[in-house]
Write a protein that holds these residues in place. Structure first.
Motif, PDB file in Angstrom:
ATOM      1  N   THR A 121       0.839  -1.185   0.000  1.00 16.94           N
ATOM      2  CA  THR A 121       0.000   0.000   0.000  1.00 16.94           C
ATOM      3  C   THR A 121       0.883   1.247   0.000  1.00 16.94           C
ATOM      4  O   THR A 121       2.104   1.172   0.105  1.00 16.94           O
ATOM      5  CB  THR A 121      -0.915   0.023   1.242  1.00 16.94           C
ATOM      6  N   LEU A 144      -7.877  -0.037  -1.692  1.00 11.35           N
ATOM      7  CA  LEU A 144      -7.084  -0.817  -0.748  1.00 11.35           C
ATOM      8  C   LEU A 144      -6.350   0.083   0.230  1.00 11.35           C
ATOM      9  O   LEU A 144      -6.209  -0.247   1.415  1.00 11.35           O
ATOM     10  CB  LEU A 144      -6.081  -1.698  -1.503  1.00 11.35           C
ATOM     11  N   ILE A 156      -8.364   0.900   3.308  1.00 12.83           N
ATOM     12  CA  ILE A 156      -8.696  -0.158   4.267  1.00 12.83           C
ATOM     13  C   ILE A 156      -7.590  -0.249   5.313  1.00 12.83           C
ATOM     14  O   ILE A 156      -6.425  -0.448   4.984  1.00 12.83           O
ATOM     15  CB  ILE A 156      -8.851  -1.512   3.556  1.00 12.83           C
ATOM     16  N   GLY A 161      -5.799  -2.363   7.793  1.00 11.08           N
ATOM     17  CA  GLY A 161      -5.688  -3.794   8.016  1.00 11.08           C
ATOM     18  C   GLY A 161      -5.673  -4.182   9.481  1.00 11.08           C
ATOM     19  O   GLY A 161      -5.211  -3.421  10.340  1.00 11.08           O
ATOM     20  N   ILE A 198      -3.211  -5.734   5.434  1.00 15.20           N
ATOM     21  CA  ILE A 198      -4.563  -6.072   5.001  1.00 15.20           C
ATOM     22  C   ILE A 198      -4.654  -7.580   4.822  1.00 15.20           C
ATOM     23  O   ILE A 198      -3.879  -8.176   4.078  1.00 15.20           O
ATOM     24  CB  ILE A 198      -4.907  -5.350   3.690  1.00 15.20           C
ATOM     25  N   ASP A 253     -10.203  -8.671   6.057  1.00 20.01           N
ATOM     26  CA  ASP A 253     -10.418  -7.234   5.878  1.00 20.01           C
ATOM     27  C   ASP A 253     -11.013  -6.935   4.509  1.00 20.01           C
ATOM     28  O   ASP A 253     -11.971  -6.157   4.385  1.00 20.01           O
ATOM     29  CB  ASP A 253      -9.096  -6.470   6.035  1.00 20.01           C
ATOM     30  N   VAL A 254     -10.470  -7.553   3.469  1.00 20.99           N
ATOM     31  CA  VAL A 254     -10.948  -7.251   2.121  1.00 20.99           C
ATOM     32  C   VAL A 254     -12.331  -7.841   1.894  1.00 20.99           C
ATOM     33  O   VAL A 254     -13.171  -7.242   1.210  1.00 20.99           O
ATOM     34  CB  VAL A 254      -9.929  -7.734   1.061  1.00 20.99           C
TER      35      VAL A 254
END
Length: 440
Positions: A122, A146, A149, A151, A158, A162-163
């Motif tokens: 990321t 992404l 988010i 993690g 992540i 989480d995804v």
């Protein structure tokens, strides 16, 4: 004269990744066969990866805190005479190859023309595992999404959960959501996670800040997840276990001498619950979206406190095929290995119903949280001597009896009060009508 690629091994049902918690060897270190190279941790159990032969660690492809997928090469070992390649760089061919390895048994995704290109990190530098990148490409999650988010993995990495949570929220909202807090993945199509309550910081000598260890973080995540997924209802019942207590007191020394095992109440509870599940099989189910999955096998999880204060749930597999002696042997074995941190991944997976013993800590009752993806959990309280009304053909009398309170929490999506109440009553009847003339 040989080179060995050391893979992250398969570690049980549903486990597809692990966190490298500690490197026990450095590049260039000599090792003997079966020496531990690194410690790993999954959401189920901790383990170690051993050396497959005598040799030298040529390369470590992951650092502490990294998440590896089952099937990834985590280290390279060479035997005497092989050239060492000890230079460590994230962009080496071996590293790039490893980071793009998809876990075994996971179908690779063919990138479509308009699919987003996903980096392995990321913007803030957190590693994105191959599995997460695969899911993101398949679901058209952009790198920008992404990056939003936060993690829940080690170092804010992540994870798959989480995804998947992000996808659930995006689907329900009809748009991309900015994640302000880590989200716990719901089972199947459960509701989205609620934000963490805010709190003020405390400072001063009268306050001690204690960081949660890895297991406590997982327990917290699972408990929140369960409450979000399942609408909990709890029913209670008083159980007169006087005859059962007297029988156990009478036979426990004989049982120990003959079977070399301590006879606790837990195996008896497991036997009573297993029998009740046979009568009410819709307690032995799980929910998958709009489908109910009924298991024809009975695996009983038993919540076990660890010396660290954490909790783990080893599983008595196929309890319906065992007698009281067989259940006792397995209960004692699992409890002993749990306290010694020697459980295997398969020891703590596959439960279909869970029992938790609140009485072990003196509590008379409680409202247990369902162990997902199950739909019910039974809590047994402390057995107390209490005055009780005793019905006899000559009339009612008052006597001192051993009374225990049981509570059953169940998922109201699929278990209504009638089923929950009848099942709980049947467990109570099995205990109250225990055959005190039996010989084990």
């Amino acid at each position: 004269m040989a080179k060995y690629e050391i893979f992250l091994p398969a570690m049980g049902e549903g486990i597809i990744e692990a966190t490298i918690t500690k490197l026990l060897k450095n590049e260039g270190d000599s090792v003997e066969e079966e020496d531990s190279i690194m410690e790993i941790a999954t959401d189920k159990v901790d383990s170690e990866i051993p050396a497959p032969a005598n040799g030298v660690i040529a390369k470590l492809l992951f650092e502490e805190g990294d998440i590896a997928q089952v099937g990834d090469v985590v280290a390279i070992l060479v035997t005497e005479g092989e050239e060492l390649a000890t230079e460590k760089a994230d962009n080496t061919p071996e590293k790039v190859k490893t980071e793009n390895t998809i876990a075994k048994n996971i179908t690779p995704v063919v990138k479509e023309e308009n699919s987003p290109t996903i980096s392995n990190k990321t913007e803030n530098g957190s590693f994105i595992s191959p599995l997460v990148r695969t899911i993101a490409q398949k679901e058209n999650i952009s790198s920008e999404e992404l990056n939003q988010i936060k993690g829940s993995g080690e170092g804010n990495r992540i994870t798959k959960t989480d995804v998947l949570s992000y996808l659930e929220n995006r689907k329900s909202a009809g748009t991309s959501l900015k994640m302000a807090e880590p989200i716990v993945a719901p089972v199947s199509s459960g509701p989205s996670a609620a934000p963490t309550a805010s709190h003020k910081s405390y400072e001063g000598e009268n306050v001690e800040i204690i960081e949660m260890d890895r297991m406590r973080k997982l327990i917290a995540k699972y408990m929140v997840n369960s409450k979000q997924v399942s609408p909990h209802v709890t029913s209670f019942i008083d159980v007169d276990v006087t005859g059962l207590v007297q029988w156990r007191n009478k036979v426990k020394n004989q049982f120990l001498e003959k079977e070399k095992q301590k006879l606790t109440f837990t195996p008896i509870f497991v036997e009573a619950v297993t029998s009740a599940i046979k009568d009410y099989p819709m307690i032995n189910v799980s929910v998958d979206g709009d489908r109910i999955i009924r298991k024809k096998f009975i695996n009983i999880g038993m919540a076990t406190a660890l010396p660290s204060g954490n909790l783990i749930v080893p599983v008595i597999k196929n309890a319906n095929e065992k007698n009281l002696i067989g259940i006792t042997h397995q209960v004692n074995d699992l409890a002993e290995r749990a306290r010694g941190n020697k459980l295997l991944p398969e020891d703590i997976t596959g439960s279909t119903f869970t029992i938790t013993n609140l009485g072990a800590f003196g509590s008379t009752t409680g409202t247990p949280i369902i162990n997902q993806p199950e739909v019910a959990i039974l809590a047994v309280g402390a057995i107390k001597k209490k005055p009780a009304v005793i019905e006899t053909p000559q009339g009612d009398t008052i006597g001192i009896r051993h009374i225990m309170v049981m509570s059953l929490s169940y998922d109201h999506r699929v278990v209504d009060g009638g089923l929950g109440g009848m099942f709980l009553k049947r467990v109570a009847e099995n205990l109250e009508n225990f055959d005190t003339t039996r010989t084990f």
